[in-house]
Write a protein that holds these residues in place. Structure first.
Motif, PDB file in Angstrom:
ATOM      1  N   ASP A   8      37.840  47.073  36.712  1.00 34.33           N
ATOM      2  CA  ASP A   8      37.191  47.356  37.995  1.00 34.33           C
ATOM      3  C   ASP A   8      36.260  48.546  37.824  1.00 34.33           C
ATOM      4  N   GLY A  10      34.385  51.199  39.465  1.00 32.71           N
ATOM      5  CA  GLY A  10      34.236  51.889  40.755  1.00 32.71           C
ATOM      6  C   GLY A  10      33.202  52.995  40.625  1.00 32.71           C
ATOM      7  N   GLN A 164      36.216  41.718  44.984  1.00 30.17           N
ATOM      8  CA  GLN A 164      37.189  42.827  44.966  1.00 30.17           C
ATOM      9  C   GLN A 164      38.171  42.708  46.137  1.00 30.17           C
ATOM     10  N   HIS A 193      41.020  49.328  52.509  1.00 32.12           N
ATOM     11  CA  HIS A 193      41.031  49.836  51.135  1.00 32.12           C
ATOM     12  C   HIS A 193      39.867  50.814  51.002  1.00 32.12           C
TER      13      HIS A 193
HETATM   14 MG   LIG Z   1      36.948  50.794  44.082  1.00 27.53          MG
END
Ligand SMILES: [Mg+2]
Ligand SMILES: Nc1ncnc2c1ncn2[C@@H]1O[C@H](COP(=O)(O)OP(=O)(O)OP(=O)(O)O)[C@@H](O)[C@H]1O
Length: 358
Positions: A8, A10, A164, A193
């Motif tokens: 992932d 970010g 996601q 989230h």
């Molecule tokens: Mg993230």
């Protein structure tokens, strides 16, 4: 036994997990959350592909992942998600073509420039007969190509891409019980989230996504608010944010005035989060297929902000709980809840790679 690795990207960190799967168990075997410099990714868009690829390569080496075939997540304002209804079509090819046709009508992306995917989320009866409901995702091909390019540049091989939001949902929610699955009485659960720059608001029913929206809000705006109020550097503001928190008893030995100022700055800066979640849920409730909402589950790195759960609970007037993204793993390999918050997208991607139905 087989291994699945998920990655992932970010805006504050690269999170990756590796799970091993046997016939009936998924166990975490490796995980890493490596901070990256700011400015490489913004609001889910890749700004500096080469530097980002270099960070991926470094974090792979440091963490010592054994696999190179990776599952990836996407999220930004150019990924569109819609719910569409169609008459029931049993032939899979015809069904896919019908979903694509309807998606083209509803989504402002020419389908030849898009990658489209969909999930069936249930059958329902109408006066015109039975219909099937789908969640459809369309992403600009160019954006997917860029993400794949970064990962290949880091000498990894992308083998799957998912939203996601779907990954987070899978990581946090248990599978629906066989008895209740498909019941029209099942209430919706909401996941909020909150990362460093973006927030996913996700409505889940029976572990299916019925609505999702990406909001440009995250922990970095909380840090900025503290830096402005306390006239300090971003690093100091980050430390103040983490130790003082938004509500409740702080971790550090701060004087009362500092605590009050930091908590006030955080409370003011978190207002847009409450406003955007309220707007998203109002929109969801305005859809004729909406369900009543049972509770809100908070996740992502910013869920670790002390008191944010209580603050949201007060603002939304609904129960808010802090989630645990490692709860669907059979063996979490000692992963803490704090680490799981930052790795939740990667965990959800790996769970899909490990079989989807978990
Ligand atoms: Mg993230
Ligand atoms: N204990 C804590 N208290 C408050 N905030 C925290 C804490 N720990 C981490 N954070 C915040 O969490 C954020 C990082 O979360 P996460 O790793 O989910 O983001 P990301 O995936 O890099 O970002 P995005 O998905 O928005 O691009 C940062 O803003 C960080 O300040």
């Amino acid at each position: 036994m087989s291994n699945v690795v998920a990655l992932d990207l970010g805006s504050s960190a690269i999170a990756a997990v590796e799970v091993s799967t046997t016939r009936d168990r998924v166990s975490l075997t490796n995980a890493s959350v490596e901070p990256i410099p700011s400015g490489l990714l913004q609001d889910g868009e890749i700004l500096e592909p080469e530097e980002l690829a270099e960070c991926v390569r470094r974090s792979w080496k440091t963490a010592g992942f054994s696999g190179r075939r990776v599952h990836l997540g996407i999220a930004n304002q150019r990924v569109l998600v819609r719910v569409i209804d169609l008459p029931v079509i049993s032939d899979p090819r015809e069904r896919r073509a019908a979903v694509a046709f309807e998606a083209q009508e509803q989504m402002p992306i020419p389908l030849d420039q898009a990658v489209m995917d969909f999930q069936p989320i249930g059958l329902f009866a109408t006066e015109q007969g039975q219909r099937e409901r789908f969640v459809v995702v369309a992403a600009h091909r160019e954006m997917i190509d860029q993400l794949v390019g970064v990962v290949r540049h880091a000498r990894l091989q992308p083998v799957g891409i998912d939203l996601q939001a779907f990954a987070v949902l899978r990581a946090l929610m248990p599978p629906a019980s066989v008895l209740d699955e498909g019941s029209p009485d099942t209430e919706a659960q909401v996941i909020v989230h909150v990362g460093a720059e973006v927030t996913h608001v996700i409505v889940s029913v029976d572990r299916n996504c019925h609505f999702t929206r990406l909001v440009n809000f995250g922990g970095s705006s909380l840090t900025q608010a503290v830096a402005q109020r306390m006239e300090c550097s971003t690093e100091q503001a980050e430390a103040l944010k983490i130790t003082c928190g938004l509500l409740g008893d702080p971790h550090g030995d701060w004087d009362l005035e500092t605590i009050a100022e930091v908590q006030h700055a955080l409370a003011v800066a978190a207002r847009p989060l409450v406003r955007e979640v309220v707007r998203s849920l109002d929109y969801y409730r305005s859809q004729e297929f909406s369900r009543s909402i049972d509770r809100v589950i908070l996740s992502g790195g910013t869920a670790l902000c002390l008191g944010l759960d209580r603050y949201l609970q007060q603002g939304l007037g609904m129960d808010v709980e802090i989630g645990d993204a490692a709860s669907q793993l059979d063996d979490r390999g000692g992963m803490s809840i704090a680490m799981a918050h930052r790795a939740s997208v990667a965990i959800g991607l790996a769970l899909d790679g490990a079989g989807g139905q978990r």
